[in-house]
Design a protein around this motif. Structure first.
Motif, mmCIF file in Angstrom:
data_model
loop_
_atom_site.group_PDB
_atom_site.id
_atom_site.type_symbol
_atom_site.label_atom_id
_atom_site.label_comp_id
_atom_site.label_asym_id
_atom_site.label_seq_id
_atom_site.Cartn_x
_atom_site.Cartn_y
_atom_site.Cartn_z
ATOM 1 N N ALA A 1 0.818 -1.198 0.000
ATOM 2 C CA ALA A 1 0.000 0.000 0.000
ATOM 3 C C ALA A 1 0.857 1.255 0.000
ATOM 4 C CB ALA A 1 -0.923 0.006 1.216
ATOM 5 N N ALA A 2 2.154 1.097 0.283
ATOM 6 C CA ALA A 2 3.034 2.262 0.267
ATOM 7 C C ALA A 2 3.042 2.906 -1.108
ATOM 8 C CB ALA A 2 4.444 1.864 0.681
ATOM 9 N N GLY A 3 2.926 2.087 -2.153
ATOM 10 C CA GLY A 3 2.867 2.649 -3.496
ATOM 11 C C GLY A 3 1.658 3.546 -3.657
ATOM 12 N N VAL A 4 0.524 3.064 -3.154
ATOM 13 C CA VAL A 4 -0.694 3.865 -3.219
ATOM 14 C C VAL A 4 -0.517 5.131 -2.392
ATOM 15 C CG1 VAL A 4 -3.159 3.864 -2.787
ATOM 16 C CG2 VAL A 4 -2.017 1.772 -3.508
ATOM 17 N N TYR A 5 0.073 4.942 -1.223
ATOM 18 C CA TYR A 5 0.314 6.089 -0.348
ATOM 19 C C TYR A 5 1.179 7.134 -1.048
ATOM 20 C CZ TYR A 5 2.305 8.802 3.467
ATOM 21 O OH TYR A 5 2.736 9.817 4.252
ATOM 22 N N LEU A 6 2.240 6.653 -1.700
ATOM 23 C CA LEU A 6 3.129 7.579 -2.394
ATOM 24 C C LEU A 6 2.371 8.317 -3.487
ATOM 25 C CD1 LEU A 6 6.137 8.507 -2.927
ATOM 26 C CD2 LEU A 6 6.094 6.847 -4.762
ATOM 27 N N THR A 7 1.601 7.586 -4.269
ATOM 28 C CA THR A 7 0.856 8.231 -5.338
ATOM 29 C C THR A 7 -0.107 9.261 -4.760
ATOM 30 O OG1 THR A 7 0.947 6.059 -6.361
ATOM 31 C CG2 THR A 7 -0.362 7.724 -7.466
ATOM 32 N N ALA A 8 -0.728 8.906 -3.644
ATOM 33 C CA ALA A 8 -1.647 9.849 -3.023
ATOM 34 C C ALA A 8 -0.898 11.069 -2.499
ATOM 35 C CB ALA A 8 -2.383 9.164 -1.879
ATOM 36 N N ARG A 9 0.268 10.836 -1.890
ATOM 37 C CA ARG A 9 1.075 11.946 -1.394
ATOM 38 C C ARG A 9 1.456 12.890 -2.507
ATOM 39 N NH1 ARG A 9 0.457 13.471 2.870
ATOM 40 N NH2 ARG A 9 1.491 12.860 4.794
ATOM 41 N N MET A 10 1.783 12.302 -3.648
ATOM 42 C CA MET A 10 2.227 13.125 -4.758
ATOM 43 C C MET A 10 1.060 13.666 -5.566
ATOM 44 S SD MET A 10 5.233 13.049 -4.004
ATOM 45 C CE MET A 10 5.869 14.120 -5.287
ATOM 46 N N PHE A 11 -0.140 13.480 -5.050
ATOM 47 C CA PHE A 11 -1.345 13.875 -5.762
ATOM 48 C C PHE A 11 -1.276 15.297 -6.306
ATOM 49 C CE2 PHE A 11 -5.953 14.641 -6.043
ATOM 50 C CZ PHE A 11 -6.294 13.536 -6.798
ATOM 51 N N PRO A 12 -0.782 16.262 -5.534
ATOM 52 C CA PRO A 12 -0.787 17.640 -6.045
ATOM 53 C C PRO A 12 0.065 17.841 -7.280
ATOM 54 C CG PRO A 12 -0.540 17.649 -3.677
ATOM 55 C CD PRO A 12 -0.428 16.243 -4.098
ATOM 56 N N ILE A 13 1.014 16.993 -7.517
ATOM 57 C CA ILE A 13 1.832 17.254 -8.705
ATOM 58 C C ILE A 13 1.316 16.502 -9.930
ATOM 59 C CG2 ILE A 13 3.858 17.533 -7.227
ATOM 60 C CD1 ILE A 13 4.936 14.999 -8.772
ATOM 61 N N LEU A 14 0.288 15.713 -9.765
ATOM 62 C CA LEU A 14 -0.190 14.943 -10.918
ATOM 63 C C LEU A 14 -0.895 15.874 -11.904
ATOM 64 C CD1 LEU A 14 -1.543 11.735 -9.206
ATOM 65 C CD2 LEU A 14 0.692 12.176 -10.181
ATOM 66 N N THR A 15 -0.676 15.580 -13.183
ATOM 67 C CA THR A 15 -1.333 16.346 -14.245
ATOM 68 C C THR A 15 -2.400 15.452 -14.865
ATOM 69 O OG1 THR A 15 0.212 15.503 -15.842
ATOM 70 C CG2 THR A 15 0.809 17.546 -14.741
ATOM 71 N N PRO A 16 -3.253 15.977 -15.693
ATOM 72 C CA PRO A 16 -4.244 15.118 -16.346
ATOM 73 C C PRO A 16 -3.591 13.950 -17.070
ATOM 74 C CG PRO A 16 -4.772 17.405 -16.712
ATOM 75 C CD PRO A 16 -3.465 17.387 -15.990
ATOM 76 N N GLY A 17 -2.438 14.222 -17.711
ATOM 77 C CA GLY A 17 -1.768 13.148 -18.450
ATOM 78 C C GLY A 17 -1.292 12.041 -17.535
ATOM 79 N N SER A 18 -0.548 12.410 -16.536
ATOM 80 C CA SER A 18 -0.025 11.356 -15.669
ATOM 81 C C SER A 18 -1.155 10.674 -14.913
ATOM 82 C CB SER A 18 1.021 11.919 -14.701
ATOM 83 O OG SER A 18 0.562 13.102 -14.120
ATOM 84 N N SER A 19 -2.188 11.416 -14.581
ATOM 85 C CA SER A 19 -3.327 10.793 -13.910
ATOM 86 C C SER A 19 -3.930 9.699 -14.768
ATOM 87 C CB SER A 19 -4.400 11.835 -13.613
ATOM 88 O OG SER A 19 -3.929 12.738 -12.665
ATOM 89 N N LEU A 20 -4.057 10.000 -16.057
ATOM 90 C CA LEU A 20 -4.672 9.013 -16.942
ATOM 91 C C LEU A 20 -3.799 7.761 -17.020
ATOM 92 C CD1 LEU A 20 -7.248 8.933 -18.530
ATOM 93 C CD2 LEU A 20 -5.953 9.555 -20.575
ATOM 94 N N VAL A 21 -2.465 7.955 -17.110
ATOM 95 C CA VAL A 21 -1.565 6.799 -17.132
ATOM 96 C C VAL A 21 -1.775 5.969 -15.874
ATOM 97 C CG1 VAL A 21 0.840 6.096 -17.025
ATOM 98 C CG2 VAL A 21 0.163 7.938 -18.553
ATOM 99 N N ILE A 22 -1.829 6.647 -14.737
ATOM 100 C CA ILE A 22 -1.995 5.926 -13.474
ATOM 101 C C ILE A 22 -3.318 5.177 -13.475
ATOM 102 C CG2 ILE A 22 -2.354 6.269 -10.998
ATOM 103 C CD1 ILE A 22 -0.399 8.639 -11.220
ATOM 104 N N ALA A 23 -4.352 5.843 -13.923
ATOM 105 C CA ALA A 23 -5.663 5.206 -13.917
ATOM 106 C C ALA A 23 -5.670 3.969 -14.813
ATOM 107 C CB ALA A 23 -6.717 6.209 -14.394
ATOM 108 N N TYR A 24 -5.050 4.079 -15.981
ATOM 109 C CA TYR A 24 -5.038 2.916 -16.875
ATOM 110 C C TYR A 24 -4.229 1.775 -16.298
ATOM 111 C CZ TYR A 24 -7.746 4.268 -20.912
ATOM 112 O OH TYR A 24 -8.777 4.564 -21.725
ATOM 113 N N VAL A 25 -3.067 2.108 -15.781
ATOM 114 C CA VAL A 25 -2.252 1.042 -15.171
ATOM 115 C C VAL A 25 -3.057 0.356 -14.076
ATOM 116 C CG1 VAL A 25 -0.235 0.577 -13.750
ATOM 117 C CG2 VAL A 25 -0.025 2.043 -15.723
#
Lengths: 110, 737, 172
Positions: free
Chosen positions: B265-289
């Protein structure tokens, strides 16, 4: 008889003693030379105490005319002790080397 | 207060490990390492609850400078917000329960104390990761948990499969970590800091608001995706998911703690922590993965027979869900699912551990009679794959069945967890969190009218149905029906109380009613506090002020049933009625659909595996290409083995050949030339010049000594001559002067 | 300086002393040398008398002549065979030793002659009085008590050392 008389006699005795120590090929003769040297020294002590001390005022210490004589007595004592030890050593050397010629005793020769 | 509490939380497990290490130096072990480690975790747990009650919100940064290089200073510090505290509680709670469970499960293991020491070290690392306020600290904790995972997967390193599994886990996650490191360096190059928030204007999240322009956005997208790579490795997302099922070679409590509840879950935690820097593009990549992972892992799980591997693929699938949620902007839903999943998946693993333990005692007994014959069968595999013959008999569901009467408590608790993960409505926490994700994704799709998000919603829905199917398959095969292996069945028994109590606690935690008791509404983070602003607005959805991604929402609120129902992780910070209505609609549709697919999955499972109305085998033969695809796990391992590993080996051979022929040739040639020419010259020089000098000096010294020694006649009168002559000369000289 | 009987006797003693000392260092027979030394010691004792050191003169005679000289003669007897009664002399060594001694003598004489403080220090003619009592008081008073005791220890040590060294065998 001034001080210088005694000093000259003492110097001659001293030189003769040195000469004996340097040249004699017998340990006992060397001992005799040493006795001459010691006597010359004693003579000097006594002479100086006789002539020099009264006119000297060595500050802070009481110097008597007899001090030189007492030093000479101690010198005689030393000479006696030295002679005893010296002769003991000569005896030991004689037993070890069969001779008391100083040039035969050369274990330290390089 | 905060620093003290966090200090206690961090130092307790570290001290437990340090005591083990210090005793280890003296080549002995602390008499009750198990109790020590467990006590340390319980203290940390209590402190975490105090933090929840007393201290949150705590906007103050607690930072000290750590390393200074020139003008650049790296700092270390703690940062506390609601997410941190929730993670602290999840980690300490699950860790404590796993410690207690392990007292029973690992009893009698030859390395029993070491196991608890490793657990303590892991807990420390994970907690350190969680409380760090900067990427460097997170990275340190990140690598430390990776190390502990390595140590604990390979805990029974006598088994080749375990040794290989831990190597595989370590190397695979390392691939993702390289991406993460590059991403960190990109951020550092841009912002000259690795702090996330530091109270002033210099944290990354503050600075990131100042970015603008398309070039910066592309750059930021790449950085975000690269950091997400670390999460892909650690959270076992496609395509780096293959290590997690193999990690089941470790002891089952480890699987529960590290590979289900916390580290992955640390991976999820990290992604959540870095939430403010996510852009629409990277968000979409994350969502698809995330979406692909959820679907792929779920389909693989259908055909597994090893009870732990089913759960492992289930974990991968659920982690994909969380990633999907965060990628789709449902930040709160993702973290909510992380929490609920941590509890019910830990429960499932511990329950399976309980079952395995019941069988294992018998199995060990069996092995004593057969002189460990079985162990040697699967020793010679370069990489660990699950094939039918390789499943340890005590983990093979085909050997189980009818256990519900033998192990009633284990059965009931695992049933609760299964109902929860399957999304059975209303009284199980999994339903609410999964529903929040589905609703969030569908809401985003409807709002943006985005094909991508409709597709993702479809994937998530399918995965939800499949999840219900394979989880009930597990339950039916294990606990219902007739015993398939009568001998093993006879030996099985309910586990010790130390193992059952954690199961019961986790089962209670899987009911949202209970969560309401300790997630108190008063500790909701209010949006107007400086560190809970919603920096993602400008990036995730630049044109709309929407998204359920507001930090201010109220993670605690959503864990309550009515909050989840009303808001569904939706937007309460922006009370735009139209949007709100749309989201509510989306949420309701999603809820209905999810209930339908879950019911469908359970029904199919019941028909297949309980009533045996259909034969699983005949379906498998009818759709054999699909079945083979699932059975062989989409050939990921084969691909890695056949392409990456083979390529690496081929490349290494090539380099070895190059090394042997060209490099060694050059080196040897040079060596020969040097030896022939240079060495000959040196030898000549040495013999003639150096030796000559040395010998001459020696000869001169010798000759001089021979001459000079004659001065020493040994005759005493010679010396006297010299002395007296010298005296005379000196006096003469001084008189002359 | 008028030439009185006293000076005559003084020069006589001086001459005897120097001449016999010359004999000590020149005669070939070691026993003769020893007797010449005895004469020298007597001569020095006489000079002590001229220096008003009566006790010292007596001591000189008793210790040197009675003790040391006898000791030397014993040494001669115990170590020299007939052949070694005669002292061997090397010419080169003689010249070199003579040179050095002569140089020393010249140096001493120039020092004596060129030191103004020592000129014209004549005997002040203090009447001869016995010094024995004063010397005894000085030695047994604080002034020379410590050297006296040290000298006695030295004699003891010399005695023991001489006995130890001249022993025939040293047993472990």
């Amino acid at each position: 008889m001034s001080l210088q008389h005694y000093l000259v006699i003492s110097a001659i005795l001293f030189s003769l003693g040195i000469f004996a120590v340097l040249t004699r090929k017998n340990a006992i003769s060397i001992l005799m030379g040493i006795e001459l040297i010691l006597n010359s020294c004693n003579l000097n002590f006594v002479a100086f105490s006789r002539f020099v001390t009264p006119s000297e005022n060595i500050v802070g210490s009481e110097v008597f005319r007899l001090d030189g004589q007492i030093i000479a007595i101690f010198g005689i004592v030393l000479a006696a002790a030295e002679a005893a030890v010296f002769l003991a050593i000569i005896l030991a050397i004689y037993r070890e080397f069969g001779s008391i010629r100083p040039d035969k005793v050369d274990t330290l020769k390089g | 207060m905060v620093v003290t509490l966090i200090g206690i939380i961090l130092l307790c497990p570290l001290a437990a490990f340090a005591i083990f290490a210090l005793f280890g130096l003296a080549k002995r072990s602390f008499p009750r390492q198990d109790l020590l480690s467990t006590a340390a975790m319980l203290v940390a747990l209590v402190c975490s609850f105090i933090l929840l009650r007393e201290v949150v919100p705590d906007p103050e940064p607690h930072t000290v400078d750590w390393i200074s290089i020139g003008k650049i200073t790296f700092s270390m510090g703690f940062y506390l917000d609601s997410v941190t505290v929730i993670m602290l509680i999840v980690v300490t709670l699950v860790s404590s329960l796993v410690h207690i469970f392990s007292i029973g499960y690992m009893h009698g293991d030859p390395r029993y104390p070491r196991f608890f020491a490793y657990l303590s070290l892991f807990s420390f690392s994970m907690l350190f990761l969680v409380v760090s306020d900067n990427l460097l600290g997170i990275y340190i904790g990140w690598e430390l948990v990776g190390l502990c995972s390595y140590l604990l997967i390979g805990f029974w390193f006598e088994k080749d499969s375990a040794a290989n599994a831990c190597k595989k886990a370590f190397l695979t996650t390392r691939v993702g970590d390289i991406g993460m490191f590059i991403g960190m360096m990109m951020l550092f190059a841009k912002f000259k800091t690795l702090s996330l928030y530091d109270g002033s204007e210099n944290g990354i999240f503050t600075l990131v608001e100042g970015l603008s322009g398309t070039g910066d956005m592309i750059w930021l997208s790449i950085a975000g995706v690269l950091i997400f790579c670390g999460a892909v490795g650690k959270s076992a997302q496609v395509p780096l998911h293959t290590w997690l099922p193999d990690a089941m070679e470790g002891p089952t409590p480890v699987s529960a703690l590290i590979h289900a509840a916390t580290m992955v879950a640390a991976g999820v935690y990290l992604t959540a922590r870095m939430f403010p820097i996510l852009t629409p593009g990277s968000s979409l990549v994350i969502a698809y993965v995330g979406g692909i992972t959820a679907l792929v892992a779920a389909t693989i799980a259908i055909v597994r027979f090893d009870i732990k591997r089913v759960l492992a693929y289930s974990t991968v699938s659920q982690l994909g869900y969380m990633m999907l949620a965060i990628g789709a902007g449902s930040y709160v839903a993702g973290l909510f699912h992380l929490t609920t999943h941590a509890f019910f998946k830990a429960l499932l693993f511990l329950g399976s551990g309980s079952v395995i333990h019941a069988f294992h005692a018998m199995h060990a007994h069996h092995n004593d009679e057969h002189t460990n014959g079985e162990e040697h069968e699967h020793d010679d595999h370069s990489l660990v794959h699950e094939h039918g013959s390789e499943i340890p008999p005590d983990q093979d569901m085909r050997n189980m069945g009818g256990l519900r009467r033998k192990m009633p408590l284990t059965f009931i608790t695992m049933l609760i967890a299964t109902l929860s993960i399957s999304g059975v409505p209303f009284i199980f926490s999994g339903f609410w969190s999964k529903d929040a994700i589905l609703g969030g994704v569908l809401g985003r799709a409807m709002e943006w009218n985005s094909v991508h998000h409709y597709l993702l919603f479809g994937m998530a829905l399918c995965a939800a149905g499949i999840t219900a199917f394979y989880m009930f398959r597990l339950i039916f095969m294990t606990f219902f029906g007739e015993p398939r292996n009568q001998e093993m069945h006879d030996m099985a028994h309910e586990s010790l109380w130390v193992m059952v109590v954690p199961l019961l606690v986790l089962a209670i935690l899987s009911l949202p009613v209970v969560n309401k008791l300790w997630f108190n509404k008063d500790y909701i983070i209010r949006p107007d506090q400086p560190h809970v602003h919603a920096p993602q607005h400008a990036y995730v959805s630049p044109d709309t002020k929407t998204g359920d991604v507001d930090f201010g929402i109220v993670f605690f609120g959503i864990s309550e049933a009515e909050a989840a129902e009303d808001e569904g992780g939706q937007d309460i910070g922006h009370a735009d009625d139209a949007h709100h209505a749309a989201h509510e609609l989306a949420h309701n549709i999603a809820m209905v659909l999810s209930i339908i697919v879950a019911g469908l999955g359970i029904l199919l499972s019941w028909l297949f595996y309980h009533r045996r109305r259909f034969s699983a085998e005949s379906v498998a033969t009818k759709f054999s290409p699909v079945y083979n695809l699932f059975w062989n796990k989409y050939y990921f391992d084969e691909f890695y083995d056949g392409v990456l590993v083979a390529l690496t080996v081929w490349k290494s051979r090539l380099f070895a050949k190059f090394d042997l022929s060209v490099v060694d040739g050059i080196v040897n040639g040079v060596a020969t030339i040097v030896r022939q020419i240079f060495a000959a010259f040196i030898g000549f020089f040495d013999n003639r010049v150096v030796d000559g000098i040395v010998n001459r000096v020696a000869e001169v010294t010798w000759a001089a000594g021979g001459r000079i020694r004659r001065i020493q006649t040994g005759a005493i009168q010679t010396y006297l001559f010299v002395v007296l002559g010298g005296i005379v000369l000196i006096i003469l000289i001084f008189r002359a002067l | 300086m008028e030439f009185t009987l006293k000076t005559f006797i003084f020069y006589g003693f001086a001459l005897i002393t120097i001449a016999s000392a010359l004999a000590v260092v020149t005669v070939r027979n070691i026993v003769h040398a020893a007797f010449a030394l005895m004469v020298t010691l007597f001569g020095v004792a006489g000079l002590y008398v001229f220096l008003q050191a009566d006790f010292l003169a007596a001591t000189q005679v008793i210790v040197y002549v009675g003790g040391i000289l006898v000791l030397i003669l014993f040494g001669v007897m115990m170590t020299s065979g007939r052949l070694e009664m005669r002292i061997h002399i090397e010419r080169g060594q003689l010249l070199l030793g003579g040179g050095i001694s002569l140089a020393l003598l010249m140096l001493l004489l120039t020092v004596i002659a060129n030191t103004p403080r020592w000129e014209n220090l004549t005997d002040d003619g203090t009447p001869l009085e016995p010094t024995t009592k004063q010397i005894g008081e000085l030695i047994l008073n604080e002034k020379f008590l410590l050297p006296f005791e040290v000298a006695s220890v030295l004699l003891l040590v010399a005695l023991i050392g001489a006995a130890l060294i001249s022993r025939k065998e040293v047993r472990d």
